[in-house]
Design a protein around this motif. Structure first.
Motif, PDB file in Angstrom:
ATOM      1  N   ILE A 163       0.833  -1.197   0.000  1.00 39.59           N
ATOM      2  CA  ILE A 163       0.000   0.000   0.000  1.00 39.59           C
ATOM      3  C   ILE A 163       0.872   1.253   0.000  1.00 39.59           C
ATOM      4  O   ILE A 163       0.522   2.281  -0.552  1.00 39.59           O
ATOM      5  N   VAL A 164       2.031   1.161   0.640  1.00 38.25           N
ATOM      6  CA  VAL A 164       2.880   2.336   0.789  1.00 38.25           C
ATOM      7  C   VAL A 164       3.688   2.591  -0.483  1.00 38.25           C
ATOM      8  O   VAL A 164       3.742   3.712  -0.971  1.00 38.25           O
ATOM      9  N   ALA A 212      -6.043  -6.611  -2.578  1.00 35.22           N
ATOM     10  CA  ALA A 212      -6.005  -5.401  -3.396  1.00 35.22           C
ATOM     11  C   ALA A 212      -6.098  -4.161  -2.525  1.00 35.22           C
ATOM     12  O   ALA A 212      -7.180  -3.660  -2.271  1.00 35.22           O
ATOM     13  N   ALA A 220      -5.937  -1.255   0.552  1.00 33.88           N
ATOM     14  CA  ALA A 220      -6.512  -1.154   1.885  1.00 33.88           C
ATOM     15  C   ALA A 220      -7.970  -1.589   1.845  1.00 33.88           C
ATOM     16  O   ALA A 220      -8.643  -1.484   0.828  1.00 33.88           O
ATOM     17  N   VAL A 221      -8.426  -2.043   2.990  1.00 35.31           N
ATOM     18  CA  VAL A 221      -9.795  -2.547   3.087  1.00 35.31           C
ATOM     19  C   VAL A 221     -10.802  -1.397   3.032  1.00 35.31           C
ATOM     20  O   VAL A 221     -10.607  -0.363   3.658  1.00 35.31           O
TER      21      VAL A 221
END
Lengths: 100, 379
Positions: free
Chosen positions: A48-49, A93, A95-96
């Motif tokens: 994500i980062v 895929a 963040a939630v």
């Protein structure tokens, strides 16, 4: 460096599950992470980062790198989840999304 | 024989947020500093905190602390900017304001009373926090549960990434010529001539000035320079969720969301001595209360929890003092090492360099506890 042809240690009953629509053969008792790695699949999601590919790291439930979506549930640790016949596994895929 | 490289203008014992911010501030003034850190066996409060840069409610019963916290929030942007420029490490400081919410009428009344008491503490600058009814809160922070009755908002509150803050301070103080010595617990402090000499397993270090910033370790270090520090250990536990898409528009006293999407849940209080062990009953209570306040959180999985030991004084406000027996030796402790980083780096460090904790800093001397009537307040 990952071996280009991982060699499976075959023991126990065969279990099959799907990863991104692809059928994966596993052995009963294996973790999803071990089965994916044995099938040559190393990239389970993108960070994500940084957007960089991520997969197995500690293989013992501490690092949260091997996250995949299993049967609709996001952010499951592949190394801590035993394969089950017919499991539906997808890349995690991002963040939630929380429903309001 | 103490080797040349072990001499400094100021020796700082303790490389946590407090010691590192002051050390960084001193290097900024051109001082040669050596920071001696105990290592990872220490309690490590500086790695166990929540990351709020919070002004509201601080110093309700000690007005100089209200002003000190507010000053720190005003200096924070400069600290952040200088750290980014110097080290490339951003502490990710954000100040969207902060919210505290109430689930009972009693708590709402308490908050109203607090604002009333504090409204003139900053003189013409104003206090900033104001009451918010449920409708206003819902607009500012959508998603609060039906049992939230209202709360407060202050434009002076914010949050940061406390681990990047600490890392930036460490990198910055070293870049500016300071030394950071890890795994070097101080075993003895002595005066040799005009220098303070600190013995560690890595050797002996000498400085013209000495600052004790070892958190709970100050309790036994401070007497070696004729000082006493009344400190109370209180455990706080924090829960961490999986990364979620943006859900919390602003930080609150109980919940905040990091830039990477993680939501942190906190605000527990236990008296279990110096234990940092997580307890499942506390985790369950924190989780239950968080879901009560913000129902959508129930959809998220927790990935981690930890416990850390807060450094509290009898009134929750900092203790800064200089030794009269050993002039040049200082002992400093606080609970809010993240919030006060701005003030510590850019106001306390210069005061210590000048050798005097004067003006409003004198209010933080522990002689204020001597008369026995101390009110414990928000921390």
């Amino acid at each position: 460096m990952a071996p280009s042809n991982p060699r499976r240690i075959d023991q126990g009953r065969v279990v099959t599950f799907s990863f991104e629509g692809q059928t994966v053969r596993a052995c009963e008792g294996e973790s999803v992470a071990a089965a994916l790695t044995a099938a040559g699949i190393r990239d389970f999601r993108n960070s994500i980062v940084s957007g960089q590919p991520r997969g197995i790291y500690c293989m013992m439930g501490a690092c949260f790198d091997c996250l995949v979506e299993i049967d609709g549930v996001p952010n499951r640790q592949a190394c801590m989840t035993e394969v089950q016949e017919g499991m539906f596994v997808r890349r995690q895929a991002g963040a939630v999304e929380v429903k309001a | 024989m103490i080797p040349n490289e072990n001499f400094a203008d100021t020796i700082i014992v303790g490389g946590g947020l407090l010691g590192s911010a002051v050390a960084w501030g001193l290097t900024r003034l051109g001082q040669k500093v050596i920071v001696l850190d105990e290592g990872d066996v220490a309690l490590r409060a500086s790695r166990g905190n929540f990351g709020l840069v919070w002004v509201s409610g601080k110093g309700e019963f000690l007005p100089p602390y209200a002003r000190w916290s507010r000053l720190s929030s005003e200096l924070w942007p400069q600290l952040a900017e200088e750290l980014i420029e110097q080290t490339g490490i951003s502490p990710v400081y954000q100040k969207p304001g902060g919210v505290m919410f109430s689930l009972t009428e009693e708590d709402l009344a308490r908050k109203r009373e607090q604002i009333g008491r504090m409204k003139d503490y900053n003189g013409p600058k104003g206090y900033g926090a104001r009451m918010m009814d449920k409708a206003e809160l819902d607009e500012m922070l959508p998603g609060l549960g039906p049992d939230v009755l209202g709360g407060t908002y202050s434009p002076h509150d914010g949050h940061c990434n406390p681990l990047f803050l600490l890392r930036g301070l460490h990198a910055g103080l070293q870049k500016a010529g300071g030394c950071y010595v890890s795994d070097a617990p101080a075993t003895k402090i002595e005066k040799e001539g005009s220098s303070f000499v600190v013995s560690t397993s890595h050797g002996r270090y000498a400085g013209a000035k000495l600052i004790l910033a070892a958190g709970h370790g100050n309790r036994w270090l401070a007497p070696q320079v004729g000082l006493e520090v009344p400190l109370i250990a209180e455990k706080g536990e924090i829960l961490v969720t999986e990364r979620a898409r943006p859900l919390l528009t602003m930080p609150t006293h109980l919940l905040r969301q990091t830039g990477e999407g993680t939501i942190m849940i906190g605000d527990s209080h236990e008296h279990t001595g110096y234990s940092t062990r997580s307890r499942s009953t506390v985790i369950a209570d924190l989780a239950r209360y968080a879901v009560h306040c913000f129902p959508a959180l129930a959809q998220l999985r927790l990935v981690r929890s930890w416990g850390a030991v807060r450094i509290l004084t009898p009134d929750g406000c900092p203790v800064y003092q200089q030794s009269e027996l050993c002039p040049g030796a200082f002992s400093i402790n606080c609970h809010s090492g993240v919030t006060l980083a701005g003030a510590h780096a850019l106001a306390l460090a210069p005061a210590i360099a000048e050798g005097a904790l004067s003006g409003e800093l004198d209010a933080f001397h522990p002689r204020r506890f001597a008369n026995g009537t101390v009110k414990s307040a928000a921390h």
